[in-house]
Write a protein that holds these residues in place. Sequence first.
Motif, PDB file in Angstrom:
ATOM      1  N   GLN A 273       8.271 -12.368  -8.514  1.00  0.00           N
ATOM      2  CA  GLN A 273       7.098 -12.749  -7.736  1.00  0.00           C
ATOM      3  C   GLN A 273       6.730 -11.618  -6.778  1.00  0.00           C
ATOM      4  N   LEU A 274       7.747 -10.984  -6.195  1.00  0.00           N
ATOM      5  CA  LEU A 274       7.496  -9.854  -5.294  1.00  0.00           C
ATOM      6  C   LEU A 274       6.894  -8.672  -6.058  1.00  0.00           C
ATOM      7  N   VAL A 275       7.390  -8.431  -7.272  1.00  0.00           N
ATOM      8  CA  VAL A 275       6.809  -7.379  -8.111  1.00  0.00           C
ATOM      9  C   VAL A 275       5.328  -7.678  -8.335  1.00  0.00           C
ATOM     10  N   ASP A 276       5.020  -8.912  -8.703  1.00  0.00           N
ATOM     11  CA  ASP A 276       3.632  -9.301  -8.962  1.00  0.00           C
ATOM     12  C   ASP A 276       2.752  -9.112  -7.720  1.00  0.00           C
ATOM     13  N   ILE A 277       3.276  -9.463  -6.563  1.00  0.00           N
ATOM     14  CA  ILE A 277       2.508  -9.295  -5.324  1.00  0.00           C
ATOM     15  C   ILE A 277       2.217  -7.819  -5.076  1.00  0.00           C
ATOM     16  N   THR A 278       3.217  -6.972  -5.238  1.00  0.00           N
ATOM     17  CA  THR A 278       2.987  -5.540  -4.989  1.00  0.00           C
ATOM     18  C   THR A 278       1.978  -4.969  -5.980  1.00  0.00           C
ATOM     19  N   HIS A 279       1.973  -5.496  -7.202  1.00  0.00           N
ATOM     20  CA  HIS A 279       1.027  -5.011  -8.213  1.00  0.00           C
ATOM     21  C   HIS A 279      -0.416  -5.364  -7.877  1.00  0.00           C
ATOM     22  N   GLU A 280      -0.604  -6.324  -6.986  1.00  0.00           N
ATOM     23  CA  GLU A 280      -1.956  -6.719  -6.580  1.00  0.00           C
ATOM     24  C   GLU A 280      -2.420  -5.990  -5.329  1.00  0.00           C
ATOM     25  N   GLN A 281      -1.538  -5.214  -4.736  1.00  0.00           N
ATOM     26  CA  GLN A 281      -1.893  -4.570  -3.476  1.00  0.00           C
ATOM     27  C   GLN A 281      -2.314  -3.124  -3.672  1.00  0.00           C
ATOM     28  N   LYS A 282      -3.258  -2.717  -2.843  1.00  0.00           N
ATOM     29  CA  LYS A 282      -3.914  -1.420  -2.956  1.00  0.00           C
ATOM     30  C   LYS A 282      -2.958  -0.208  -2.947  1.00  0.00           C
ATOM     31  N   PRO A 283      -1.934  -0.167  -2.099  1.00  0.00           N
ATOM     32  CA  PRO A 283      -1.083   1.035  -2.110  1.00  0.00           C
ATOM     33  C   PRO A 283      -0.464   1.324  -3.482  1.00  0.00           C
ATOM     34  N   TRP A 284      -0.009   0.282  -4.184  1.00  0.00           N
ATOM     35  CA  TRP A 284       0.562   0.505  -5.510  1.00  0.00           C
ATOM     36  C   TRP A 284      -0.556   0.733  -6.524  1.00  0.00           C
ATOM     37  N   LYS A 285      -1.569  -0.106  -6.512  1.00  0.00           N
ATOM     38  CA  LYS A 285      -2.643  -0.018  -7.507  1.00  0.00           C
ATOM     39  C   LYS A 285      -3.339   1.348  -7.478  1.00  0.00           C
TER      40      LYS A 285
ATOM     41  N   ASN B 172      -2.105   4.192  -6.628  1.00  0.00           N
ATOM     42  CA  ASN B 172      -1.215   5.328  -6.899  1.00  0.00           C
ATOM     43  C   ASN B 172      -0.456   5.229  -8.210  1.00  0.00           C
ATOM     44  N   TYR B 173      -0.512   4.093  -8.861  1.00  0.00           N
ATOM     45  CA  TYR B 173       0.258   3.923 -10.087  1.00  0.00           C
ATOM     46  C   TYR B 173      -0.410   4.633 -11.263  1.00  0.00           C
ATOM     47  N   VAL B 174       0.392   5.421 -11.959  1.00  0.00           N
ATOM     48  CA  VAL B 174      -0.004   6.071 -13.208  1.00  0.00           C
ATOM     49  C   VAL B 174       1.148   5.817 -14.183  1.00  0.00           C
ATOM     50  N   PRO B 175       0.895   5.137 -15.302  1.00  0.00           N
ATOM     51  CA  PRO B 175       1.988   4.850 -16.242  1.00  0.00           C
ATOM     52  C   PRO B 175       2.760   6.108 -16.633  1.00  0.00           C
TER      53      PRO B 175
END
Length: 144
Positions: free
Chosen positions: A108-120, A122-125
């Motif tokens: 659930q914490l992973v899912d929350i971070t995936h919805e937040q701007k800092p991760w979104k 900066n994330y590049v597969p």
Amino acid sequence: MYDVITVCHYIAYYCHLKGYELTNLRLQKILYFLQLLFLDKIGKPCFNNRMEAWDLGPVVPDAYHHYKKYGAQFIPGERTADIYEIDEDDKKLIAFVVSELSKYSTFQLVDITHEQKPWKDNYVPYDSHEISVDDIKEFVNGSR
């Protein structure tokens, strides 16, 4: 501001005292939310180590590599001398974050971070891009 390993030692010790399960993946999410809270409540980062956007959310590589020997197993908590370097008020903030996050599963914490701007933002597969303190500050200030 602390070194992330000192903060991790305290988190592991606190989790042990409270009976909370702590894995490396969960620790990484706790560190992310801890950095958010410190920036929001006291205006400074909790730790100065680099954070990156990985597949399963924000990760502090220094902490990840320190605990990777446990794989997906639980990280033991023991009292280490460096936890006494942490200010008592900061310990209270750390304990608050850990206790609040104990209500959520790790994924659930992973899912929350995936919805937040800092991760979104900066994330590049298959790559690791830094999530800067400024990225987190901007998110904290924008969500008020």
